[in-house]
Design a protein around this motif. Structure first.
Motif, short mmCIF file in Angstrom:
data_model
loop_
_atom_site.label_atom_id
_atom_site.label_comp_id
_atom_site.label_asym_id
_atom_site.label_seq_id
_atom_site.Cartn_x
_atom_site.Cartn_y
_atom_site.Cartn_z
N TYR A 45 0.81 -1.22 0.00
CA TYR A 45 0.00 0.00 0.00
C TYR A 45 0.85 1.27 0.00
CZ TYR A 45 1.10 -0.55 4.94
OH TYR A 45 1.76 -0.73 6.12
N GLY A 46 2.13 1.17 0.10
CA GLY A 46 3.01 2.34 0.12
C GLY A 46 3.89 2.36 -1.12
N SER A 47 5.18 2.55 -0.92
CA SER A 47 6.07 2.65 -2.07
C SER A 47 6.19 1.34 -2.84
CB SER A 47 7.46 3.13 -1.62
OG SER A 47 8.07 2.18 -0.77
N ASN A 48 5.81 0.22 -2.23
CA ASN A 48 5.87 -1.06 -2.95
C ASN A 48 4.72 -1.24 -3.95
OD1 ASN A 48 8.26 -1.77 -1.81
ND2 ASN A 48 7.36 -3.03 -0.20
N LEU A 49 3.87 -0.22 -4.09
CA LEU A 49 2.93 -0.19 -5.22
C LEU A 49 3.69 0.02 -6.52
CD1 LEU A 49 0.29 2.26 -3.75
CD2 LEU A 49 -0.22 -0.03 -4.54
N ASN A 50 4.83 0.68 -6.42
CA ASN A 50 5.61 1.07 -7.58
C ASN A 50 6.22 -0.16 -8.25
OD1 ASN A 50 8.25 1.90 -8.89
ND2 ASN A 50 7.36 3.91 -8.46
N TYR A 68 8.36 -0.56 -10.78
CA TYR A 68 9.81 -0.57 -10.99
C TYR A 68 10.54 -0.93 -9.70
CZ TYR A 68 14.55 0.67 -12.17
OH TYR A 68 15.90 0.60 -12.37
N GLN A 69 10.14 -0.31 -8.62
CA GLN A 69 10.79 -0.58 -7.34
C GLN A 69 10.65 -2.04 -6.93
OE1 GLN A 69 10.82 2.22 -3.90
NE2 GLN A 69 9.42 0.71 -3.00
N MET A 70 9.43 -2.58 -7.02
CA MET A 70 9.22 -3.97 -6.61
C MET A 70 9.93 -4.96 -7.53
SD MET A 70 7.66 -4.95 -3.85
CE MET A 70 6.89 -6.55 -4.15
N GLN A 71 9.82 -4.78 -8.82
CA GLN A 71 10.31 -5.78 -9.76
C GLN A 71 11.79 -5.66 -10.09
OE1 GLN A 71 7.35 -4.97 -12.79
NE2 GLN A 71 6.20 -6.79 -12.20
N ASN A 72 12.38 -4.49 -9.86
CA ASN A 72 13.77 -4.29 -10.26
C ASN A 72 14.71 -3.96 -9.12
OD1 ASN A 72 13.50 -4.44 -13.29
ND2 ASN A 72 11.99 -2.88 -12.80
N ILE A 73 14.18 -3.54 -7.98
CA ILE A 73 15.05 -3.15 -6.87
C ILE A 73 14.85 -4.08 -5.67
CG2 ILE A 73 15.62 -1.31 -5.24
CD1 ILE A 73 14.74 0.69 -7.45
N ARG A 74 13.61 -4.23 -5.22
CA ARG A 74 13.34 -4.98 -3.99
C ARG A 74 13.20 -6.48 -4.22
NH1 ARG A 74 10.22 -0.70 -0.96
NH2 ARG A 74 11.98 0.66 -0.57
N CYS A 75 12.29 -6.86 -5.08
CA CYS A 75 11.93 -8.27 -5.24
C CYS A 75 11.96 -8.67 -6.71
CB CYS A 75 10.54 -8.53 -4.64
SG CYS A 75 10.43 -8.19 -2.88
N PHE A 76 13.17 -8.79 -7.24
CA PHE A 76 13.34 -9.15 -8.64
C PHE A 76 12.59 -10.45 -8.92
CE2 PHE A 76 15.58 -11.19 -12.16
CZ PHE A 76 15.48 -10.19 -13.11
N LYS A 94 -2.90 -7.61 -9.16
CA LYS A 94 -4.01 -6.69 -9.40
C LYS A 94 -4.07 -5.62 -8.33
CE LYS A 94 -7.50 -9.42 -6.97
NZ LYS A 94 -8.81 -10.03 -7.10
N ALA A 95 -4.83 -4.58 -8.62
CA ALA A 95 -5.13 -3.56 -7.61
C ALA A 95 -6.18 -4.12 -6.67
CB ALA A 95 -5.63 -2.29 -8.28
N PHE A 96 -6.14 -3.67 -5.42
CA PHE A 96 -7.11 -4.15 -4.43
C PHE A 96 -7.32 -3.06 -3.39
CE2 PHE A 96 -8.15 -6.33 -0.44
CZ PHE A 96 -9.27 -7.03 -0.85
N TYR A 97 -8.55 -2.97 -2.88
CA TYR A 97 -8.89 -2.00 -1.84
C TYR A 97 -9.16 -2.75 -0.55
CZ TYR A 97 -9.35 1.28 -5.65
OH TYR A 97 -9.10 2.07 -6.75
N LEU A 98 -8.36 -2.48 0.47
CA LEU A 98 -8.53 -3.10 1.78
C LEU A 98 -9.52 -2.27 2.57
CD1 LEU A 98 -7.63 -5.39 3.68
CD2 LEU A 98 -5.78 -3.88 4.45
N LYS A 99 -10.68 -2.86 2.86
CA LYS A 99 -11.76 -2.14 3.54
C LYS A 99 -11.50 -1.96 5.02
CE LYS A 99 -15.25 -3.63 0.28
NZ LYS A 99 -16.47 -4.39 0.05
N ASP A 100 -12.04 -0.88 5.54
CA ASP A 100 -11.99 -0.52 6.96
C ASP A 100 -10.59 -0.23 7.47
OD1 ASP A 100 -14.79 -0.61 7.21
OD2 ASP A 100 -14.75 -2.77 7.54
N TYR A 160 0.51 4.16 -7.98
CA TYR A 160 -0.93 4.25 -8.28
C TYR A 160 -1.15 4.22 -9.79
CZ TYR A 160 -2.16 5.48 -3.44
OH TYR A 160 -2.37 5.47 -2.09
N LYS A 161 -0.31 4.95 -10.53
CA LYS A 161 -0.43 4.95 -11.99
C LYS A 161 -0.15 3.55 -12.54
CE LYS A 161 0.96 9.77 -12.44
NZ LYS A 161 2.06 10.66 -12.83
N ASP A 162 0.91 2.91 -12.04
CA ASP A 162 1.26 1.56 -12.48
C ASP A 162 0.08 0.59 -12.32
OD1 ASP A 162 3.87 2.42 -12.97
OD2 ASP A 162 4.66 1.55 -11.10
#
Length: 135
Positions: A6-11, A13-21, A27-33, A122-124
């Motif tokens: 829900y934070g910077s790991n939405l990005n 590029y960051q997730m796939q190339n820096i943090r967790c290759f 998919k996008a998901f909305y966590l309720k409450d 968010y754009k991604d």
């Protein structure tokens, strides 16, 4: 395994190339409450980072990622689990999904670069900022 970001790991590029290759965006998901907040565990720290807190009627926009156990270890280190963030879980269509949450914190404004990273995420994920958050 599945991970809700829900934070910077939405990005992507960051997730796939820096943090967790090799991680895969699902998919996008909305966590309720829950609602998105920015905070830090150290009162003296200038900036805050993404966290969520329970709030009935709210929702947090995020991304579901497919990650490996090795990715989980990388994220555990980055999120300073279990000292700063703890893990919680929810189920979606019978599948267990992990996310991180900080239980002890001080509200802080985030740095602009962090917000830029989230907005790119968010754009991604095709999350409409008009409905969710404008930073």
């Amino acid at each position: 395994m599945l991970y809700f970001a829900y934070g910077s790991n939405l990005n992507h590029y960051q997730m796939q190339n820096i943090r967790c290759f090799g991680s895969r965006y699902s998919k996008a998901f909305y966590l309720k409450d829950y609602k998105l907040i920015f905070c830090h565990p150290n009162k003296l720290n200038k900036f805050g980072y993404g966290n969520i807190m329970k709030k009935k009627g709210s929702k947090v926009a995020g991304a579901i990622w497919e990650i490996t156990k090795e990715h989980e270890k990388i994220l555990d280190s980055y999120e300073q689990f279990p000292t700063v963030y703890q893990k919680q879980y929810f189920y979606l269509s019978g599948r267990k999904i992990m996310y991180y949450i900080m239980n002890k914190y001080f509200i802080k404004d985030p740095p602009k670069s962090y917000i830029d990273t989230i907005n790119e995420g968010y754009k991604d994920c095709n999350i409409d900022l008009r409905i969710n958050y404008r930073f």
